[in-house]
Design a protein around this motif. Sequence first.
Motif, mmCIF file in Angstrom:
data_model
loop_
_atom_site.group_PDB
_atom_site.id
_atom_site.type_symbol
_atom_site.label_atom_id
_atom_site.label_comp_id
_atom_site.label_asym_id
_atom_site.label_seq_id
_atom_site.Cartn_x
_atom_site.Cartn_y
_atom_site.Cartn_z
ATOM 1 N N SER A 476 32.117 45.981 48.580
ATOM 2 C CA SER A 476 33.391 46.606 48.954
ATOM 3 C C SER A 476 33.215 47.563 50.124
ATOM 4 O O SER A 476 34.207 47.931 50.771
ATOM 5 N N GLN A 477 32.009 47.982 50.417
ATOM 6 C CA GLN A 477 31.781 48.922 51.505
ATOM 7 C C GLN A 477 31.469 48.223 52.833
ATOM 8 O O GLN A 477 31.205 48.888 53.832
ATOM 9 N N ASP A 478 31.528 46.913 52.803
ATOM 10 C CA ASP A 478 31.346 46.155 54.040
ATOM 11 C C ASP A 478 32.051 44.817 53.890
ATOM 12 O O ASP A 478 31.438 43.759 53.952
ATOM 13 N N LEU A 479 33.367 44.878 53.685
ATOM 14 C CA LEU A 479 34.147 43.669 53.428
ATOM 15 C C LEU A 479 34.908 43.306 54.702
ATOM 16 O O LEU A 479 35.732 44.076 55.190
ATOM 17 N N ILE A 480 34.592 42.154 55.233
ATOM 18 C CA ILE A 480 35.263 41.675 56.442
ATOM 19 C C ILE A 480 36.063 40.435 56.066
ATOM 20 O O ILE A 480 35.496 39.398 55.717
ATOM 21 N N LYS A 481 37.384 40.554 56.115
ATOM 22 C CA LYS A 481 38.239 39.426 55.778
ATOM 23 C C LYS A 481 38.680 38.737 57.059
ATOM 24 O O LYS A 481 39.375 39.334 57.887
ATOM 25 N N GLU A 482 38.278 37.469 57.196
ATOM 26 C CA GLU A 482 38.602 36.707 58.390
ATOM 27 C C GLU A 482 39.493 35.513 58.092
ATOM 28 O O GLU A 482 39.919 34.822 59.018
ATOM 29 N N ASP A 483 39.752 35.264 56.801
ATOM 30 C CA ASP A 483 40.530 34.099 56.391
ATOM 31 C C ASP A 483 41.657 34.571 55.480
ATOM 32 O O ASP A 483 41.411 35.207 54.450
ATOM 33 N N THR A 484 42.895 34.272 55.863
ATOM 34 C CA THR A 484 44.043 34.714 55.050
ATOM 35 C C THR A 484 44.034 34.098 53.659
ATOM 36 O O THR A 484 44.652 34.646 52.734
ATOM 37 N N ASN A 485 43.370 32.971 53.468
ATOM 38 C CA ASN A 485 43.358 32.300 52.170
ATOM 39 C C ASN A 485 42.224 32.762 51.260
ATOM 40 O O ASN A 485 42.144 32.340 50.110
ATOM 41 N N GLU A 486 41.348 33.616 51.772
ATOM 42 C CA GLU A 486 40.210 34.051 50.970
ATOM 43 C C GLU A 486 40.643 35.046 49.901
ATOM 44 O O GLU A 486 41.418 35.971 50.156
ATOM 45 N N LEU A 518 40.628 51.333 37.805
ATOM 46 C CA LEU A 518 39.814 51.039 38.985
ATOM 47 C C LEU A 518 39.941 52.235 39.917
ATOM 48 O O LEU A 518 41.026 52.541 40.421
ATOM 49 N N GLU A 519 38.842 52.935 40.125
ATOM 50 C CA GLU A 519 38.848 54.083 41.028
ATOM 51 C C GLU A 519 38.411 53.613 42.415
ATOM 52 O O GLU A 519 37.256 53.219 42.619
ATOM 53 N N VAL A 520 39.352 53.654 43.342
ATOM 54 C CA VAL A 520 39.105 53.205 44.717
ATOM 55 C C VAL A 520 39.110 54.446 45.605
ATOM 56 O O VAL A 520 40.131 55.110 45.746
ATOM 57 N N THR A 521 37.986 54.758 46.190
ATOM 58 C CA THR A 521 37.855 56.005 46.947
ATOM 59 C C THR A 521 37.293 55.742 48.345
ATOM 60 O O THR A 521 36.697 54.692 48.616
ATOM 61 N N ASN A 522 37.512 56.727 49.231
ATOM 62 C CA ASN A 522 37.018 56.675 50.622
ATOM 63 C C ASN A 522 37.447 55.393 51.333
ATOM 64 O O ASN A 522 36.654 54.722 51.992
ATOM 65 N N ILE A 523 38.730 55.077 51.195
ATOM 66 C CA ILE A 523 39.248 53.836 51.775
ATOM 67 C C ILE A 523 39.335 53.956 53.297
ATOM 68 O O ILE A 523 39.904 54.910 53.826
ATOM 69 N N LYS A 524 38.773 52.968 53.963
ATOM 70 C CA LYS A 524 38.875 52.868 55.415
ATOM 71 C C LYS A 524 39.237 51.426 55.761
ATOM 72 O O LYS A 524 38.649 50.488 55.232
ATOM 73 N N TYR A 525 40.219 51.283 56.632
ATOM 74 C CA TYR A 525 40.623 49.952 57.068
ATOM 75 C C TYR A 525 40.736 49.941 58.584
ATOM 76 O O TYR A 525 41.384 50.806 59.169
ATOM 77 N N ASP A 630 36.435 49.131 53.950
ATOM 78 C CA ASP A 630 35.279 49.897 53.497
ATOM 79 C C ASP A 630 35.775 50.900 52.452
ATOM 80 O O ASP A 630 36.568 51.789 52.760
ATOM 81 N N PHE A 631 35.349 50.733 51.199
ATOM 82 C CA PHE A 631 35.743 51.665 50.144
ATOM 83 C C PHE A 631 34.749 51.573 48.992
ATOM 84 O O PHE A 631 34.022 50.581 48.842
ATOM 85 N N LYS A 632 34.732 52.634 48.202
ATOM 86 C CA LYS A 632 33.917 52.637 46.997
ATOM 87 C C LYS A 632 34.785 52.200 45.825
ATOM 88 O O LYS A 632 35.939 52.609 45.705
ATOM 89 N N LEU A 633 34.206 51.380 44.966
ATOM 90 C CA LEU A 633 34.956 50.810 43.852
ATOM 91 C C LEU A 633 34.200 51.054 42.552
ATOM 92 O O LEU A 633 33.013 50.739 42.447
ATOM 93 N N LYS A 634 34.915 51.650 41.607
ATOM 94 C CA LYS A 634 34.304 51.919 40.304
ATOM 95 C C LYS A 634 35.297 51.550 39.212
ATOM 96 O O LYS A 634 36.482 51.904 39.281
ATOM 97 N N LEU A 635 34.822 50.810 38.204
ATOM 98 C CA LEU A 635 35.639 50.450 37.053
ATOM 99 C C LEU A 635 35.249 51.332 35.874
ATOM 100 O O LEU A 635 34.069 51.420 35.526
ATOM 101 N N VAL A 636 36.248 52.013 35.280
ATOM 102 C CA VAL A 636 35.962 52.900 34.154
ATOM 103 C C VAL A 636 36.914 52.596 33.011
ATOM 104 O O VAL A 636 38.016 52.069 33.207
ATOM 105 N N ALA A 637 36.463 52.934 31.806
ATOM 106 C CA ALA A 637 37.266 52.728 30.601
ATOM 107 C C ALA A 637 37.449 54.057 29.884
ATOM 108 O O ALA A 637 36.519 54.864 29.797
ATOM 109 N N LEU A 638 38.656 54.274 29.374
ATOM 110 C CA LEU A 638 38.970 55.476 28.603
ATOM 111 C C LEU A 638 39.329 55.050 27.179
ATOM 112 O O LEU A 638 40.430 54.529 26.954
ATOM 113 N N PRO A 639 38.438 55.211 26.215
ATOM 114 C CA PRO A 639 38.759 54.848 24.825
ATOM 115 C C PRO A 639 39.877 55.739 24.283
ATOM 116 O O PRO A 639 39.752 56.963 24.247
ATOM 117 N N LEU A 640 40.982 55.108 23.872
ATOM 118 C CA LEU A 640 42.149 55.857 23.414
ATOM 119 C C LEU A 640 42.673 55.352 22.078
ATOM 120 O O LEU A 640 43.767 55.745 21.645
#
Length: 759
Positions: A476-486, A518-525, A630-640
């Motif tokens: 996720s910190q080096d994602l280059i999308k070159e195809d609209t169908n990807e 999903l915690e998405v941080t430091n997003i750069k586009y 370019d972003f950091k991606l973290k998946l977290v769970a909160l037991p409730l």
Amino acid sequence: MLGIGALLYLALRVGFTYRHTLNYPQVFAKLAWATIIALLLAAGLLIPELYAVTSSTRAAASFANGLTFYPLYYYLALPSQLINGGNRDFYFWSALGFASIAFYAVTYVVIHAKRYPILCASFALSLVMFLLPFFGALFNGGMSPSNRWSLMLCLPMALAVCLLLEKAPNLSARTLKIFSLATLVYLIWISGNYFFDNDQKIFIPIIFLLVTLGFLYAQAYQINRHPQTLTGLVLINLLLNIVYYEAPYNGGFTDEALATGTYEKLANNRYDGLDSDLTASDNYRVSTISHNYYLGANYDMYNTLNASVHSITSYYSLQNKYLGNFMRSLQNIQYEATRPTQQVDDRSILNNFLGVQYIFSKINRDNSQKVPANYFLDRTSRKITDVNGQSSHDQQTRRYRTNLAFPLVYFQNQVFTPQHYRQLTASQKERALAEGVLVSQKASQNLPKKNLKDVTSQVIEVPIKIVSSRGNRISSQDLIKEDTNERYQILVAPTSKDFSAKDRQELLKKLANSEIHLEVTNIKYHPFSLQEQLALEKRNNYYAQTNGFMDQNLLALRYKYFHYHILQGSPDPSYTLAFETRNGTEEIVQRKQSSTSFYQVIKNGTVNLGSFSELPSSITFTPSKLGHYDFKLKLVALPLGENSSYQKQVQAIQRHSLQNFKVTPTGFSGNITINHAGILTSSIPYSPAWQVKVDNHKQTVLKTNQAFVGVKLKPGKHRVQFSYTIPGLKAGFYLSGLGLILLAISTLISLFNRRRKSV
């Protein structure tokens, strides 16, 4: 806007008319004195309003939305908007759309600039102001570049039209020739823009433009000896422009207008009668599922002030910068400057914290399955089945209820300090709301501090891996999308050398009945340049060979995408990150800079994917546009779930609520008995205008959890009274009184001087 416009007009009058004859010291002394008195007289309303504006969530908006120049299409289409009565949706609220005669009125004034210097300068200055976002933002309070100031053009435009109508019988051949040449150039420009944009609403204005030119010729050559016919033509033109705005079902404003009686029915039946058995209590709030409660075109649940139950959703008027800071800190992806809260992305703890006891949802709508944790089905409306037997089109409203809503005012004896609180992630901050209360370093003295490990241990990180639809692993910190169908898949807890199948099963068991974020941080586009985007899309479509003959014609294909990107304002920083599970689709949206008040720079977002009895195996992830991400991606769970520590903590909070809670138009009050020192906190938005008395003794109002009112309490039995006064109202009242006194003195002096001169 009117104030700045008046100053500009004053500068033009002085510069063109009075610059050699004006007694500057005397005139500006009088102007300054009149301005001071006027501001003092208005202070009773002005000071509270200034406080409200500077304390609102919109005050932090970036100047001109970060624009130095407008997108290219704005400049291409701007000339045609002068006479286009159907231009309501034109970029940046540039309110033009005059009758077609306005084109000739402006041309006439420019031709005779020496005779009408102020009008000519007004139009020239307006043109410069239209070209640069700086001026739109300046007139809009230093925020988005909204060209509403252009409504002030109605006055000089009306004067110019009146001059032209007056002079029409005496127009010279030279003037008519210039009119004809200007019309030809103007039509060439508009025609070019039409073939690019295909705006059919421009046809009627063009017809009136040519007919008006014909009438001007007829007037000048005495073919038509009835000048009122030209005035009649202008009125007909104006009426048709109005039709563009107001004709039923014609788009623009008309799509947002409701037929007589519709609003009352929608407002009274917004919950399909499921609120009829709910008391109008001040002890809880309600909400709806995000993106689910669609009631019709452009009808939204922003304002619910006239409802019998209190909603957390409102439009701007009930929000302030403190609540906005709170929502941004918790990375609420629904945050907007005009609507900071919305439905808080259906996050369970946030709903509980805000006192949401009931949530309404409509079946077969977006996110109908994304009900927050621990909200159970309480009541349903009558189901309306589809006449064609398609169950997916059935209609029904459902009401969900929880037993875990926080009281609006309650006591907690453990605190967080800002230094420790900043170390938490957004999900951890949300979880911390049930653990303790955030107060300033000073207010936390002599109170037990909450151990951060107690919070961080309740938010569990889940390992993930991102793979492309092409089969390769992605960072996720080096994602280059070159195809609209990807497309991309986020694999949840994938097995690996370091994470066995046994480890995965144990984790799934531990996280049963959890809410997933999903915690998405430091997003750069960084979008590709226009040339790069055109090349990539041409390549992708050409080799796909799925879009007909256009794929075989490289020139047509290039124009197709060039046309699309120019109209979209590309390259621009907007994008959407969509995340899809069986609960629905959630998005982090970076709006275009043309979104005026809704624009903000998105750097972080915590996406609530919903509550799951068992973790999903994957999450579909789709960036909307080509470019570098370019972003950091973290998946977290909160037991409730049941018997979780969270439920026990909420139950303890409920036992420590403010008793005999009463709300008045100017505050609230209640009683509480406590065994330990701590903080009485709430989910009532903070403002410096709050005052509090404990046992009839004035105390300091605290800002708790970044945005809400509270007060420090000692052990014992207490009577607590919070009261609110409009900020700046008292000071404004005194200043307005001073203004009245000065006005009276000034008037008496003026009368005395006149009488003395007459004697």
